[in-house]
Write an enzyme that holds these catalytic residues in place. Structure first.
Site, short mmCIF file in Angstrom:
data_model
loop_
_atom_site.label_atom_id
_atom_site.label_comp_id
_atom_site.label_asym_id
_atom_site.label_seq_id
_atom_site.Cartn_x
_atom_site.Cartn_y
_atom_site.Cartn_z
N GLY A 69 0.81 -1.21 0.00
CA GLY A 69 0.00 0.00 0.00
C GLY A 69 0.84 1.25 0.00
N ASP A 183 9.20 -7.57 12.08
CA ASP A 183 9.67 -6.68 11.02
C ASP A 183 10.27 -5.39 11.57
OD1 ASP A 183 10.18 -6.13 8.35
OD2 ASP A 183 8.25 -5.15 8.02
#
Length: 423
Positions: A69, A183
């Site tokens: 995105g 992450d």
């Protein structure tokens, strides 16, 4: 909110199905102070016009893009000057790349979170083609950009301690919620308007079931050893914890007991909560931050987050990651086989070197934090002097300039068209 997890035998990837939901503007998890103008703006709009939609947003400019995105600086029409970050995802693109589950993971996790170092989700907006997450806009950018602006493109010891301590607290909360982040990197650590951090991008997270053990541990010495907590219970609200203690030297909360413990007699109590029973075979993350157990494919759990913290601290201080090779293949080989090395210049303090060495232990079962989590790290000498209870009152190393109306308005020709179809 428990997901259904199915492992693919061919690729080891996870297909996760979450229950559908929509977050209203008056959430039971407000995430932010009651005087937050963003909550007020969303609330006023929905009280007057009904459900907020994509066409009710004015897109100002794009501030970043990721794997699934793009992120835009936006404001609600009629509430000029009250800005948000809108992560917009193309549903058709997500479907073509088989990444709908990752987008759903991020949405559902954001709806769960309620912590000062994690993003507030003000609204979720959907159309036939687009999905949008409306969150807090951080004017300070990310730590990768901020590090490049520093002398020699690295942070000093005090700055590393500040940012690392806030990441530790964020991980502590996530792990207590049964979430493994997976992450961490400077690009995913944003700087809020007050200079404190906010983790972002939760699409690679692993959500565990409700079996996260919680322990109340008295003896600080046990926190420096990677042994399982001696007194654990299933994850429940803290007000209802009734542990079954089997050893006399571990103190647990009991009902109707109000007498305050005397530190001189009983020491400090730490809450230990780690999703140690969850294992994943997925190959996820950023190459330079991958842990040895992910690279080798032997399965991983919460210890991967503490490995990434070690890489994160090393990069913040030296400006480079410790195992980077000429290409991704060499990088992965270094992660598995090469010991971490510390350059002589700049000289790293011994306490920081010791902490990073323990975080970058190849064996996840021997890695600091793997079983006693953030509690072990908080007692490490590198964090001596950190007031964990008042961390948000600590003066940040850098405070970004305030977003003023001129920055929001910009030049007319520079504003993006207010139609998502053009993105």
């Amino acid at each position: 909110m428990t997901p259904e997890v199915k492992l693919s035998t061919s690729s080891g990837s996870e297909a996760i199905t979450w229950p559908s939901s929509r977050l209203g503007s008056y959430s039971s998890k407000p995430h932010a102070p009651s005087k937050d103008a963003r909550w007020d703006a969303v609330g006023r709009f929905e009280a007057e016009f009904g459900q907020l939609g994509l066409n009710d947003l004015r897109f100002i400019r794009r501030v970043g893009s990721g794997d699934i995105g793009s992120v835009y600086l936006v404001e609600i029409k009629g509430a000029e000057g009250c800005v948000f970050a809108a992560k917009v995802m193309d549903k058709e693109e997500l479907a073509s790349r088989c990444k709908e589950s990752r987008a759903n993971i991020e949405r559902e996790i954001l709806e769960m979170l309620d912590h000062p170092f994690l993003p507030a989700l003000y609204a979720t907006l959907d159309s036939d083609r687009w999905s949008c997450l409306l969150t807090e806009f951080c004017p300070g950018g990310d730590l990768h950009i901020l590090r490049q602006q520093q002398p020699d493109r690295r942070f000093n010891e005090a700055a590393v301690r500040f940012y690392a301590s806030e990441v530790v607290v964020a991980f502590e909360y996530l792990h207590m919620m049964g979430i493994i982040y997976r992450d961490l990197k400077p690009e995913n650590v944003l700087i809020r308007s007050d200079g404190h951090i906010m983790l972002t991008d939760f699409d690679l997270c692993l959500k565990c079931d409700n079996s996260t053990p919680i322990a109340l541990v008295k003896d600080q010495a046990t926190l420096t050893k990677n042994s399982l907590p001696l007194c654990t219970v299933k994850q429940t609200p803290l007000s209802r914890i009734l542990p079954n203690c089997k050893l006399p030297n571990i103190y647990c909360l009991r009902p109707r007991r109000t007498r305050r413990l005397r530190p001189s007699h009983h020491g400090l109590i730490d809450i230990v909560a780690e999703p140690i029973d969850t294992r994943s075979m997925s190959f996820v993350g950023t190459h330079e931050y991958l842990s040895p157990e992910i690279v080798s494919g032997e399965g991983h759990g919460n210890a991967v987050d503490w490995w990434t913290l070690g890489i994160f601290m090393y990069e913040m201080f030296y400006g480079v990651t410790p195992f980077r090779g000429v290409d991704n293949e060499f990088t992965l080989g270094n992660i598995v086989a090469r010991a971490v090395e510390f350059p002589k210049e700049p000289a790293m303090p011994s306490s920081m070197k010791d902490l990073i060495s323990q975080l970058l232990t190849k064996d996840p079962m021997e890695r600091m934090g793997s079983t006693t989590g953030a509690a072990a790290l908080k007692h490490h000498p590198f964090f001596q002097g950190v007031n964990w209870a008042l961390l948000r009152c600590t003066t940040p190393p850098s405070v970004p300039k305030a977003v003023v109306q001129q920055d929001v308005e910009g030049k007319k020709e520079e504003r993006v068209k207010n139609n998502v179809e053009y993105y």
